[in-house]
Write a protein that holds these residues in place. Structure first.
Motif, PDB file in Angstrom:
ATOM      1  N   ILE A  87      31.988 -22.560  35.414  1.00  0.00           N
ATOM      2  CA  ILE A  87      33.176 -21.648  35.432  1.00  0.00           C
ATOM      3  C   ILE A  87      33.379 -21.070  34.058  1.00  0.00           C
ATOM      4  CG2 ILE A  87      35.537 -21.195  36.004  1.00  0.00           C
ATOM      5  CD1 ILE A  87      33.779 -21.154  38.459  1.00  0.00           C
ATOM      6  N   MET A  88      33.568 -22.027  33.087  1.00  0.00           N
ATOM      7  CA  MET A  88      34.169 -21.904  31.770  1.00  0.00           C
ATOM      8  C   MET A  88      33.123 -21.137  30.736  1.00  0.00           C
ATOM      9  SD  MET A  88      37.200 -22.541  32.057  1.00  0.00           S
ATOM     10  CE  MET A  88      37.716 -22.132  30.406  1.00  0.00           C
ATOM     11  N   PRO A  89      31.744 -21.336  30.831  1.00  0.00           N
ATOM     12  CA  PRO A  89      30.728 -20.603  30.313  1.00  0.00           C
ATOM     13  C   PRO A  89      30.863 -19.227  30.739  1.00  0.00           C
ATOM     14  CG  PRO A  89      29.837 -22.680  30.736  1.00  0.00           C
ATOM     15  CD  PRO A  89      31.256 -22.502  31.407  1.00  0.00           C
ATOM     16  N   LEU A  90      30.521 -19.065  32.045  1.00  0.00           N
ATOM     17  CA  LEU A  90      30.461 -17.730  32.636  1.00  0.00           C
ATOM     18  C   LEU A  90      31.826 -16.917  32.241  1.00  0.00           C
ATOM     19  CD1 LEU A  90      29.098 -15.932  34.701  1.00  0.00           C
ATOM     20  CD2 LEU A  90      30.494 -17.096  36.735  1.00  0.00           C
ATOM     21  N   ALA A  91      32.946 -17.369  32.394  1.00  0.00           N
ATOM     22  CA  ALA A  91      34.174 -16.594  31.873  1.00  0.00           C
ATOM     23  C   ALA A  91      34.044 -16.174  30.543  1.00  0.00           C
ATOM     24  CB  ALA A  91      35.574 -17.526  32.192  1.00  0.00           C
ATOM     25  N   ALA A  92      33.557 -17.110  29.541  1.00  0.00           N
ATOM     26  CA  ALA A  92      33.111 -16.686  28.189  1.00  0.00           C
ATOM     27  C   ALA A  92      32.168 -15.519  28.108  1.00  0.00           C
ATOM     28  CB  ALA A  92      32.681 -17.806  27.588  1.00  0.00           C
ATOM     29  N   GLU A  93      31.284 -15.536  28.803  1.00  0.00           N
ATOM     30  CA  GLU A  93      30.212 -14.491  28.934  1.00  0.00           C
ATOM     31  C   GLU A  93      30.577 -13.272  29.394  1.00  0.00           C
ATOM     32  OE1 GLU A  93      26.118 -13.531  31.491  1.00  0.00           O
ATOM     33  OE2 GLU A  93      26.751 -15.730  31.364  1.00  0.00           O
ATOM     34  N   LYS A  94      31.298 -13.428  30.236  1.00  0.00           N
ATOM     35  CA  LYS A  94      31.914 -11.935  30.818  1.00  0.00           C
ATOM     36  C   LYS A  94      33.195 -11.639  30.524  1.00  0.00           C
ATOM     37  CE  LYS A  94      28.746 -11.684  33.912  1.00  0.00           C
ATOM     38  NZ  LYS A  94      27.778 -10.764  34.044  1.00  0.00           N
ATOM     39  N   ASN A  95      33.798 -12.400  29.109  1.00  0.00           N
ATOM     40  CA  ASN A  95      34.937 -11.853  28.629  1.00  0.00           C
ATOM     41  C   ASN A  95      36.144 -12.037  29.295  1.00  0.00           C
ATOM     42  OD1 ASN A  95      36.466 -11.338  26.111  1.00  0.00           O
ATOM     43  ND2 ASN A  95      36.333  -9.295  26.598  1.00  0.00           N
ATOM     44  N   VAL A  96      36.363 -12.848  30.258  1.00  0.00           N
ATOM     45  CA  VAL A  96      37.195 -13.033  31.453  1.00  0.00           C
ATOM     46  C   VAL A  96      38.202 -14.167  31.106  1.00  0.00           C
ATOM     47  CG1 VAL A  96      37.528 -13.651  33.791  1.00  0.00           C
ATOM     48  CG2 VAL A  96      35.927 -11.910  33.578  1.00  0.00           C
ATOM     49  N   SER A  97      39.560 -13.729  31.287  1.00  0.00           N
ATOM     50  CA  SER A  97      40.677 -14.695  31.076  1.00  0.00           C
ATOM     51  C   SER A  97      40.690 -15.606  32.235  1.00  0.00           C
ATOM     52  CB  SER A  97      41.874 -14.094  30.688  1.00  0.00           C
ATOM     53  OG  SER A  97      41.814 -13.260  29.314  1.00  0.00           O
ATOM     54  N   ILE A  98      40.812 -17.017  32.155  1.00  0.00           N
ATOM     55  CA  ILE A  98      41.462 -17.923  32.859  1.00  0.00           C
ATOM     56  C   ILE A  98      42.782 -18.409  32.520  1.00  0.00           C
ATOM     57  CG2 ILE A  98      40.775 -20.116  34.193  1.00  0.00           C
ATOM     58  CD1 ILE A  98      38.358 -18.235  34.392  1.00  0.00           C
ATOM     59  N   LEU A  99      43.499 -17.845  33.517  1.00  0.00           N
ATOM     60  CA  LEU A  99      45.093 -18.137  33.130  1.00  0.00           C
ATOM     61  C   LEU A  99      45.522 -19.099  34.017  1.00  0.00           C
ATOM     62  CD1 LEU A  99      45.730 -14.266  33.011  1.00  0.00           C
ATOM     63  CD2 LEU A  99      45.803 -15.630  30.938  1.00  0.00           C
ATOM     64  N   PRO A 100      46.000 -20.316  33.568  1.00  0.00           N
ATOM     65  CA  PRO A 100      46.474 -21.352  34.539  1.00  0.00           C
ATOM     66  C   PRO A 100      47.710 -20.943  35.020  1.00  0.00           C
ATOM     67  CG  PRO A 100      46.933 -21.832  32.230  1.00  0.00           C
ATOM     68  CD  PRO A 100      46.235 -20.747  32.370  1.00  0.00           C
ATOM     69  N   VAL A 101      47.931 -21.522  36.367  1.00  0.00           N
ATOM     70  CA  VAL A 101      49.284 -21.303  37.199  1.00  0.00           C
ATOM     71  C   VAL A 101      49.891 -22.416  37.378  1.00  0.00           C
ATOM     72  CG1 VAL A 101      49.986 -20.429  39.623  1.00  0.00           C
ATOM     73  CG2 VAL A 101      48.356 -18.812  38.057  1.00  0.00           C
ATOM     74  N   ASP A 102      49.070 -23.579  37.629  1.00  0.00           N
ATOM     75  CA  ASP A 102      49.727 -25.087  37.715  1.00  0.00           C
ATOM     76  C   ASP A 102      50.677 -25.202  36.753  1.00  0.00           C
ATOM     77  OD1 ASP A 102      48.458 -26.081  39.859  1.00  0.00           O
ATOM     78  OD2 ASP A 102      47.139 -27.100  38.814  1.00  0.00           O
ATOM     79  N   SER A 103      52.016 -25.498  37.210  1.00  0.00           N
ATOM     80  CA  SER A 103      52.909 -25.769  36.201  1.00  0.00           C
ATOM     81  C   SER A 103      52.528 -26.446  34.797  1.00  0.00           C
ATOM     82  CB  SER A 103      54.284 -26.470  36.703  1.00  0.00           C
ATOM     83  OG  SER A 103      55.116 -26.807  35.943  1.00  0.00           O
ATOM     84  N   GLU A 104      51.838 -27.698  35.113  1.00  0.00           N
ATOM     85  CA  GLU A 104      51.477 -28.329  34.042  1.00  0.00           C
ATOM     86  C   GLU A 104      50.644 -27.459  32.911  1.00  0.00           C
ATOM     87  OE1 GLU A 104      52.853 -30.987  37.075  1.00  0.00           O
ATOM     88  OE2 GLU A 104      51.472 -29.299  37.140  1.00  0.00           O
ATOM     89  N   HIS A 105      49.550 -26.904  33.489  1.00  0.00           N
ATOM     90  CA  HIS A 105      48.438 -26.270  32.652  1.00  0.00           C
ATOM     91  C   HIS A 105      49.024 -24.973  32.003  1.00  0.00           C
ATOM     92  CE1 HIS A 105      46.113 -28.909  35.312  1.00  0.00           C
ATOM     93  NE2 HIS A 105      45.388 -29.176  34.211  1.00  0.00           N
ATOM     94  N   SER A 106      50.050 -24.448  32.705  1.00  0.00           N
ATOM     95  CA  SER A 106      50.594 -23.116  32.166  1.00  0.00           C
ATOM     96  C   SER A 106      51.460 -23.861  30.807  1.00  0.00           C
ATOM     97  CB  SER A 106      51.748 -22.438  33.191  1.00  0.00           C
ATOM     98  OG  SER A 106      52.338 -21.519  32.763  1.00  0.00           O
ATOM     99  N   ALA A 107      52.172 -24.923  31.322  1.00  0.00           N
ATOM    100  CA  ALA A 107      53.089 -25.283  30.108  1.00  0.00           C
ATOM    101  C   ALA A 107      51.864 -25.547  28.952  1.00  0.00           C
ATOM    102  CB  ALA A 107      53.762 -26.699  30.472  1.00  0.00           C
TER     103      ALA A 107
END
Length: 380
Positions: A132-152
């Protein structure tokens, strides 16, 4: 108008996402996907008028098509339906609030289609973060966390250099059984485990919180989201759920995000990032709060957390085994087929029996999930 689609629209995160949509008025919902709750899905369709709606079974899809025949919403089903919602034309952000590894393929296809991901499906990164993460970087896509902890954590990183991270301080409430011994957990009932002291969540994640397996999944997720080693993620029990997580930097400074336990804040932050919007609701009152409490997690009694660290360090397919074993074990516990402590016993058994595969393909991940299920089902 910001245009979104939601996988898991009838669940806890999905319904709260739609509350955020309702309260702001400048988000258009183009697609909705749910499991089997077509009664609630019908209500959502009539309120938000999406172009496309998906349910898992074709039988439910047929029923939903009849119910909403007077609308313009198209109804699809199965994995193909989830993917169709995920890659819907004009959608800018896909909210992945669906539970389980079923979310991996739709997320991958959405990234390939250039959609930003508001991620609430932790299983996607736990099992396929290396994809997922290398693909998101390749496609210039943001992964925006919704979990409370990861959002924090994400919020605490704003304006700082990634290389300056010393460690991530991942907070946990400790769940309803904090402080109990293994003997005191022998006869835990489903109803007991579903009584979370602070958060209102779906059944599966509530059970995961009680065993602290959820925190283990979050440790592995944090590894991928923030590109750190698993051992840079330290779990701290913060029983009031006021500090949602922290980042310690190399100079000793610690940045934290605090607030009341309300999932709408991280949802809204992900949808409008990098901007902040007014959010109605209760505000944190430090005078009433008085003090904050901290404890070390009990990784002997709640050893699912220790197993997560083991899986996260090993990588490969072992996190998939950890996740899949937990998914099925929790389902069996909710169906009253196994005892509470058997959840962690099953996870440990499956991990010990597994021959790890490094850098697995998506098919190998899915095959590992199936093999884990088969091993658990053969116990009965």
């Amino acid at each position: 108008m910001k245009r979104i689609a939601i996988l898991g629209s009838t669940g806890s995160i999905g319904t709260q996402t739609l509350e955020v949509v309702r309260e702001n008025g400048d988000i258009e919902v183009l697609g909705l996907a749910a499991g089997s709750n077509i009664t609630l899905l019908e209500e959502q369709i009539r309120q938000f008028h999406p172009r496309l709606a998906a349910v898992w079974s074709e039988e439910k899809a047929i029923e939903l098509r009849t119910r909403i025949a007077d609308t313009d919403t198209k109804v699809v089903s199965g994995m193909d339906g989830l993917i169709e919602v995920s890659i819907l034309k004009d959608t800018e952000i896909l909210v992945t609030a669906i539970v389980g590894m079923i979310g991996i393929r739709p997320t991958i296809e959405a990234i390939k289609a250039g959609k930003d991901i508001a991620l609430a499906n932790k299983e996607t990164l736990v099992t396929a973060g290396h994809i997922i993460m290398p693909l998101a970087a390749e496609k210039n896509v943001s992964i925006l966390p919704v979990d409370s902890e990861h959002s924090a954590i994400f919020q605490s990183l704003q304006g700082n250099e990634h290389k300056a991270i010393h460690k991530i301080l991942l907070t946990a409430s400790g769940g309803p059984f904090r402080g109990r011994t293994e003997e005191e957990l022998l006869d835990i009932k489903v109803e007991d485990a579903l009584k979370h002291p602070n958060w209102s969540m779906g059944q599966k994640i509530t059970i995961d919180s009680s065993t602290m397996v959820n925190k283990g999944l979050e440790v592995i997720e944090a590894k991928w989201l923030f590109q750190v080693d698993v051992d840079q993620v330290q779990v701290i029990v913060q029983p009031q759920s006021i500090i949602h997580s922290m980042v310690e930097y190399v100079d000793g400074a610690i940045m934290a995000e605090l607030g009341t336990p309300d999932m709408k804040l991280p949802i809204q932050y992900a949808l409008y990032y990098p901007h902040r919007r007014y959010l109605p609701g209760e505000r944190l009152d430090f005078y009433s709060l008085g003090r904050l409490e901290f404890e070390k997690p009990d990784m002997r009694t709640f050893y699912g957390l220790a197993l997560a660290y083991e899986a996260g360090r090993a990588g490969g397919t072992l996190p998939t085994v950890f996740n899949a074993a937990n998914e099925l074990a929790v389902s069996q516990f909710l169906n009253r087929q196994i005892k509470y402590l058997e959840i962690m016993e099953i996870i440990e058994d499956c991990m010990q029996a597994h021959k790890n595969i490094e850098n697995p393909t998506l098919q190998q991940i899915l095959d590992t999930e199936a093999a884990t299920y088969e091993r658990i089902n053969s116990r009965r």
